[in-house]
Motif scaffolding. Sequence first.
Motif, short mmCIF file in Angstrom:
data_model
loop_
_atom_site.label_atom_id
_atom_site.label_comp_id
_atom_site.label_asym_id
_atom_site.label_seq_id
_atom_site.Cartn_x
_atom_site.Cartn_y
_atom_site.Cartn_z
N LEU A 59 -4.61 -19.60 -26.86
CA LEU A 59 -3.59 -20.63 -27.03
C LEU A 59 -2.97 -21.04 -25.70
O LEU A 59 -2.76 -22.23 -25.44
CB LEU A 59 -2.48 -20.13 -27.98
N ILE A 60 -2.67 -20.05 -24.86
CA ILE A 60 -2.06 -20.35 -23.56
C ILE A 60 -3.04 -21.14 -22.69
O ILE A 60 -2.65 -22.11 -22.03
CB ILE A 60 -1.61 -19.05 -22.85
N LYS A 61 -4.29 -20.74 -22.70
CA LYS A 61 -5.29 -21.44 -21.91
C LYS A 61 -5.41 -22.90 -22.36
O LYS A 61 -5.46 -23.81 -21.54
CB LYS A 61 -6.63 -20.73 -22.02
N GLU A 62 -5.43 -23.11 -23.67
CA GLU A 62 -5.50 -24.47 -24.21
C GLU A 62 -4.27 -25.27 -23.82
O GLU A 62 -4.36 -26.44 -23.45
CB GLU A 62 -5.64 -24.45 -25.73
N ALA A 63 -3.10 -24.64 -23.90
CA ALA A 63 -1.84 -25.33 -23.56
C ALA A 63 -1.83 -25.73 -22.09
O ALA A 63 -1.37 -26.83 -21.74
CB ALA A 63 -0.65 -24.44 -23.88
N LEU A 64 -2.33 -24.88 -21.22
CA LEU A 64 -2.37 -25.20 -19.79
C LEU A 64 -3.27 -26.39 -19.50
O LEU A 64 -2.97 -27.22 -18.65
CB LEU A 64 -2.84 -23.99 -18.98
N HIS A 65 -4.39 -26.47 -20.22
CA HIS A 65 -5.31 -27.57 -20.00
C HIS A 65 -4.81 -28.87 -20.61
O HIS A 65 -5.19 -29.94 -20.17
CB HIS A 65 -6.71 -27.23 -20.53
N GLN A 66 -3.94 -28.80 -21.61
CA GLN A 66 -3.40 -29.98 -22.25
C GLN A 66 -2.15 -30.51 -21.56
O GLN A 66 -1.74 -31.61 -21.80
CB GLN A 66 -3.06 -29.69 -23.72
N LYS A 67 -1.54 -29.70 -20.71
CA LYS A 67 -0.23 -30.03 -20.13
C LYS A 67 -0.19 -31.42 -19.49
O LYS A 67 0.72 -32.18 -19.72
CB LYS A 67 0.19 -28.97 -19.11
N GLY A 68 -1.17 -31.74 -18.70
CA GLY A 68 -1.15 -33.02 -18.00
C GLY A 68 -1.82 -34.15 -18.75
O GLY A 68 -1.91 -35.25 -18.26
N ARG A 69 -2.30 -33.91 -19.96
CA ARG A 69 -3.08 -34.91 -20.68
C ARG A 69 -2.36 -35.37 -21.94
O ARG A 69 -2.92 -35.34 -23.02
CB ARG A 69 -4.43 -34.33 -21.02
N LYS A 70 -1.13 -35.82 -21.80
CA LYS A 70 -0.38 -36.31 -22.95
C LYS A 70 -0.73 -37.78 -23.17
O LYS A 70 -0.89 -38.53 -22.22
CB LYS A 70 1.12 -36.18 -22.69
N PRO A 71 -0.81 -38.17 -24.45
CA PRO A 71 -1.09 -39.60 -24.70
C PRO A 71 0.11 -40.44 -24.33
O PRO A 71 1.24 -39.97 -24.35
CB PRO A 71 -1.34 -39.65 -26.21
N PRO A 72 -0.12 -41.69 -23.96
CA PRO A 72 1.00 -42.57 -23.62
C PRO A 72 1.93 -42.77 -24.81
O PRO A 72 1.53 -42.56 -25.95
CB PRO A 72 0.32 -43.90 -23.24
#
Length: 151
Positions: free
Chosen positions: A129-142
Amino acid sequence: MKTKLLYFLLATLIITNIALLFMLIKKPHQQKKDGGNFLVKELQFDENQRERFRFFDSQHRETIMGFDEEIRASKDILFSSFSKLNFSSDSISKRIGKLEGEKEQEIFTFFKQVRKICTEKQALKFDKLIKEALHQKGRKPPKGGMRPPPR
């Protein structure tokens, strides 16, 4: 014409009252403190783990709020200094950077404490979960809801 308007207003009031009654009975705005916590749900903590998590979480939130207040105050000083002639932004910028670094360390320490209360199986899921969260951090939809095309 007036009768139709009267019926429309009456129907609107009835629907509004039903919605308000639902909110009073169900109280969706009042949940348990950790009831909405993603980690507690995903890792399926038992009651002992939940208690320990609540303790760590309350300390963590208090510490993070302190960092946020200090960072905000430093940024206020920095960005209100445009009109000052002999003002050096270096010391305040360094202070903000130091506070941000300490904040990141606090976040790391919090997650490390949470991982320690996990069982082996929970720890594996936690790591994922933490690894996934780290990879998603900068990829938020507009904000408009449109997602960027895949890379």
